[in-house]
Design a protein around this motif. Sequence first.
Motif, PDB file in Angstrom:
ATOM      1  N   GLU A  59      55.463 -57.640 -28.907  1.00 28.04           N
ATOM      2  CA  GLU A  59      55.630 -58.995 -28.856  1.00 28.04           C
ATOM      3  C   GLU A  59      56.668 -59.498 -27.546  1.00 28.04           C
ATOM      4  OE1 GLU A  59      54.360 -60.017 -33.360  1.00 28.04           O
ATOM      5  OE2 GLU A  59      56.494 -60.256 -32.928  1.00 28.04           O
ATOM      6  N   PHE A  60      57.682 -58.689 -27.625  1.00 31.71           N
ATOM      7  CA  PHE A  60      58.672 -59.049 -26.575  1.00 31.71           C
ATOM      8  C   PHE A  60      58.329 -58.691 -25.179  1.00 31.71           C
ATOM      9  CE2 PHE A  60      62.419 -58.467 -29.489  1.00 31.71           C
ATOM     10  CZ  PHE A  60      62.563 -60.129 -29.802  1.00 31.71           C
ATOM     11  N   ASP A  61      57.417 -57.675 -25.095  1.00 32.03           N
ATOM     12  CA  ASP A  61      56.744 -57.193 -23.933  1.00 32.03           C
ATOM     13  C   ASP A  61      55.685 -58.233 -23.279  1.00 32.03           C
ATOM     14  OD1 ASP A  61      58.289 -54.817 -23.797  1.00 32.03           O
ATOM     15  OD2 ASP A  61      56.772 -53.552 -24.518  1.00 32.03           O
ATOM     16  N   ARG A  62      54.974 -58.730 -24.326  1.00 33.30           N
ATOM     17  CA  ARG A  62      54.066 -59.663 -24.166  1.00 33.30           C
ATOM     18  C   ARG A  62      54.547 -60.783 -23.471  1.00 33.30           C
ATOM     19  NH1 ARG A  62      50.980 -63.351 -28.565  1.00 33.30           N
ATOM     20  NH2 ARG A  62      49.996 -64.735 -27.035  1.00 33.30           N
ATOM     21  N   LEU A  63      55.768 -61.396 -23.999  1.00 32.41           N
ATOM     22  CA  LEU A  63      56.421 -62.428 -23.410  1.00 32.41           C
ATOM     23  C   LEU A  63      56.959 -62.338 -22.108  1.00 32.41           C
ATOM     24  CD1 LEU A  63      57.929 -65.313 -23.568  1.00 32.41           C
ATOM     25  CD2 LEU A  63      59.855 -64.245 -25.092  1.00 32.41           C
ATOM     26  N   TYR A  64      57.720 -61.085 -21.783  1.00 34.73           N
ATOM     27  CA  TYR A  64      58.540 -60.745 -20.594  1.00 34.73           C
ATOM     28  C   TYR A  64      57.427 -60.461 -19.464  1.00 34.73           C
ATOM     29  CZ  TYR A  64      61.366 -58.570 -17.166  1.00 34.73           C
ATOM     30  OH  TYR A  64      62.053 -58.387 -15.872  1.00 34.73           O
ATOM     31  N   GLY A  95      62.632 -71.264 -17.561  1.00 37.66           N
ATOM     32  CA  GLY A  95      61.943 -69.936 -18.185  1.00 37.66           C
ATOM     33  C   GLY A  95      61.246 -70.126 -19.457  1.00 37.66           C
ATOM     34  N   LEU A  96      61.000 -69.149 -20.025  1.00 36.53           N
ATOM     35  CA  LEU A  96      60.434 -69.263 -21.321  1.00 36.53           C
ATOM     36  C   LEU A  96      61.213 -68.615 -22.640  1.00 36.53           C
ATOM     37  CD1 LEU A  96      57.198 -67.052 -20.313  1.00 36.53           C
ATOM     38  CD2 LEU A  96      57.368 -69.695 -20.291  1.00 36.53           C
ATOM     39  N   MET A  97      60.931 -68.796 -23.743  1.00 32.49           N
ATOM     40  CA  MET A  97      61.508 -68.403 -25.118  1.00 32.49           C
ATOM     41  C   MET A  97      60.429 -68.087 -25.967  1.00 32.49           C
ATOM     42  SD  MET A  97      61.564 -70.491 -27.868  1.00 32.49           S
ATOM     43  CE  MET A  97      62.862 -69.936 -28.800  1.00 32.49           C
ATOM     44  N   GLY A  98      60.656 -67.262 -26.916  1.00 35.45           N
ATOM     45  CA  GLY A  98      59.986 -66.909 -27.836  1.00 35.45           C
ATOM     46  C   GLY A  98      60.667 -66.191 -29.155  1.00 35.45           C
ATOM     47  N   MET A  99      60.010 -65.947 -30.326  1.00 35.54           N
ATOM     48  CA  MET A  99      60.643 -65.345 -31.344  1.00 35.54           C
ATOM     49  C   MET A  99      59.585 -64.465 -31.992  1.00 35.54           C
ATOM     50  SD  MET A  99      62.044 -68.783 -33.498  1.00 35.54           S
ATOM     51  CE  MET A  99      62.675 -67.759 -34.818  1.00 35.54           C
ATOM     52  N   ALA A 100      60.082 -63.140 -32.179  1.00 34.87           N
ATOM     53  CA  ALA A 100      59.135 -62.149 -32.761  1.00 34.87           C
ATOM     54  C   ALA A 100      58.892 -62.278 -34.099  1.00 34.87           C
ATOM     55  CB  ALA A 100      59.694 -60.767 -32.252  1.00 34.87           C
ATOM     56  N   ILE A 112      67.723 -82.133 -17.429  1.00 38.66           N
ATOM     57  CA  ILE A 112      68.007 -81.379 -18.378  1.00 38.66           C
ATOM     58  C   ILE A 112      67.040 -80.379 -18.155  1.00 38.66           C
ATOM     59  CG2 ILE A 112      67.525 -81.059 -20.880  1.00 38.66           C
ATOM     60  CD1 ILE A 112      67.838 -84.194 -21.180  1.00 38.66           C
ATOM     61  N   ASP A 113      67.601 -79.192 -18.469  1.00 45.58           N
ATOM     62  CA  ASP A 113      67.040 -77.787 -18.118  1.00 45.58           C
ATOM     63  C   ASP A 113      66.204 -77.493 -19.483  1.00 45.58           C
ATOM     64  OD1 ASP A 113      68.282 -77.263 -15.843  1.00 45.58           O
ATOM     65  OD2 ASP A 113      69.848 -75.962 -16.402  1.00 45.58           O
ATOM     66  N   VAL A 114      65.207 -76.980 -19.272  1.00 50.97           N
ATOM     67  CA  VAL A 114      64.278 -76.918 -20.644  1.00 50.97           C
ATOM     68  C   VAL A 114      63.540 -75.240 -20.705  1.00 50.97           C
ATOM     69  CG1 VAL A 114      63.538 -78.946 -20.969  1.00 50.97           C
ATOM     70  CG2 VAL A 114      62.160 -77.600 -19.630  1.00 50.97           C
ATOM     71  N   LEU A 115      63.408 -74.687 -21.445  1.00 50.66           N
ATOM     72  CA  LEU A 115      62.195 -73.447 -21.411  1.00 50.66           C
ATOM     73  C   LEU A 115      61.033 -73.752 -22.267  1.00 50.66           C
ATOM     74  CD1 LEU A 115      65.214 -70.781 -22.827  1.00 50.66           C
ATOM     75  CD2 LEU A 115      64.402 -71.446 -20.526  1.00 50.66           C
ATOM     76  N   LEU A 116      59.991 -73.215 -21.913  1.00 50.78           N
ATOM     77  CA  LEU A 116      58.832 -73.330 -22.699  1.00 50.78           C
ATOM     78  C   LEU A 116      58.687 -72.277 -23.737  1.00 50.78           C
ATOM     79  CD1 LEU A 116      56.494 -73.903 -19.634  1.00 50.78           C
ATOM     80  CD2 LEU A 116      57.663 -75.774 -21.064  1.00 50.78           C
ATOM     81  N   GLN A 117      58.070 -72.639 -24.892  1.00 54.00           N
ATOM     82  CA  GLN A 117      58.043 -71.665 -25.894  1.00 54.00           C
ATOM     83  C   GLN A 117      56.708 -71.015 -26.101  1.00 54.00           C
ATOM     84  OE1 GLN A 117      58.969 -73.120 -29.933  1.00 54.00           O
ATOM     85  NE2 GLN A 117      59.103 -70.992 -30.871  1.00 54.00           N
ATOM     86  N   LEU A 118      56.764 -69.554 -25.836  1.00 53.71           N
ATOM     87  CA  LEU A 118      55.265 -68.939 -26.047  1.00 53.71           C
ATOM     88  C   LEU A 118      55.252 -68.363 -27.485  1.00 53.71           C
ATOM     89  CD1 LEU A 118      52.885 -67.475 -24.629  1.00 53.71           C
ATOM     90  CD2 LEU A 118      54.260 -65.619 -24.224  1.00 53.71           C
ATOM     91  N   PHE A 119      54.011 -68.592 -28.079  1.00 56.78           N
ATOM     92  CA  PHE A 119      53.680 -68.002 -29.325  1.00 56.78           C
ATOM     93  C   PHE A 119      53.600 -66.556 -29.105  1.00 56.78           C
ATOM     94  CE2 PHE A 119      51.209 -67.272 -32.957  1.00 56.78           C
ATOM     95  CZ  PHE A 119      52.057 -67.511 -33.911  1.00 56.78           C
ATOM     96  N   ILE A 120      54.370 -65.766 -29.872  1.00 58.49           N
ATOM     97  CA  ILE A 120      54.016 -64.258 -29.461  1.00 58.49           C
ATOM     98  C   ILE A 120      54.103 -63.425 -31.194  1.00 58.49           C
ATOM     99  CG2 ILE A 120      55.324 -64.014 -27.537  1.00 58.49           C
ATOM    100  CD1 ILE A 120      57.762 -63.181 -28.692  1.00 58.49           C
ATOM    101  N   ALA A 121      54.590 -64.383 -31.994  1.00 57.77           N
ATOM    102  CA  ALA A 121      54.609 -63.775 -33.504  1.00 57.77           C
ATOM    103  C   ALA A 121      53.286 -63.655 -34.053  1.00 57.77           C
ATOM    104  CB  ALA A 121      55.772 -64.425 -34.288  1.00 57.77           C
ATOM    105  N   ILE A 132      66.129 -54.346 -28.935  1.00 54.41           N
ATOM    106  CA  ILE A 132      64.836 -54.460 -28.547  1.00 54.41           C
ATOM    107  C   ILE A 132      64.569 -55.459 -27.460  1.00 54.41           C
ATOM    108  CG2 ILE A 132      62.255 -54.476 -29.223  1.00 54.41           C
ATOM    109  CD1 ILE A 132      63.334 -53.736 -31.989  1.00 54.41           C
ATOM    110  N   ALA A 133      64.799 -56.620 -27.566  1.00 52.43           N
ATOM    111  CA  ALA A 133      64.562 -57.682 -26.830  1.00 52.43           C
ATOM    112  C   ALA A 133      65.281 -57.431 -25.342  1.00 52.43           C
ATOM    113  CB  ALA A 133      65.280 -59.178 -27.188  1.00 52.43           C
ATOM    114  N   ILE A 134      66.551 -57.060 -25.255  1.00 44.59           N
ATOM    115  CA  ILE A 134      67.015 -56.504 -24.133  1.00 44.59           C
ATOM    116  C   ILE A 134      66.531 -55.541 -23.231  1.00 44.59           C
ATOM    117  CG2 ILE A 134      69.377 -55.727 -22.979  1.00 44.59           C
ATOM    118  CD1 ILE A 134      70.767 -57.497 -25.038  1.00 44.59           C
TER     119      ILE A 134
END
Length: 227
Positions: free
Chosen positions: A169-174, A152-157, A109-118, A204-206
């Motif tokens: 916040e998106f810049d930080r995640l990237y 990879g990573l995921m996050g919610m602004a 199973i593929d997974v993404l780690l969630q980074l807290f950015i908000a 903005i995310a893209i």
Amino acid sequence: MVNSNVWKSLTASFKEQHVTLVAVSKTKPVADIQELYDLGQRDFGENYVQELSEKESQLPADIRWHYIGHLQSNKVKYIAPFVHMIHAVDSFKLLLEINKQAAKNNRTIDVLLQLFIADEETKFGLDEKEIIELLDYYDAQKADLQHIRICGLMGMASNTDNETQIRAEFDRLYNVFLNLKQSSFLGKNYFKICSMGMSSDYKIAIEAGSTMVRIGSMLFGARNYNQ
């Protein structure tokens, strides 16, 4: 009712930008998902285990189901047989359980780690230090974790109209994503997903480097949680 014109516009734009569109179908009926599937959409995102399990059994087998909500370890077993990707992994305990249940189903199973950015306490996720610690645990036990793949990573602004804050916040995640790609996952071509951006902030995310966006209300209309 699916907005087919919006879907066509988004998919055409995202194809040029090499961005994956995950259609967030939570609370929406099977008929709406089928309609979008018939247009060509294959990646769908759900937040609730029971709802996802019910929909999966009624819809085409080649749909790539993304579990995008906060996932409790004791619920992994219900989606492990079919889920394409689990977003929002926020603990090593959850990672272990996903591996365990994937092994039982003889799959990876593929997974993404969630980074807290908000700037919101209601959001889940790990900070940079916790992600490094989790990856240290992962590396130490990698031989026993053959049924998961960290992609990879995921996050919610933050839920705000302040575009400067959202962009930061998106810049930080990237930046964290790039650092991990060049260190912990150097040479690992599967570590390529930076999932950020929803209907309100996907542009903005893209611009910030997102490779996967989660779009719901633009495609399916507003949700009625009282239904």
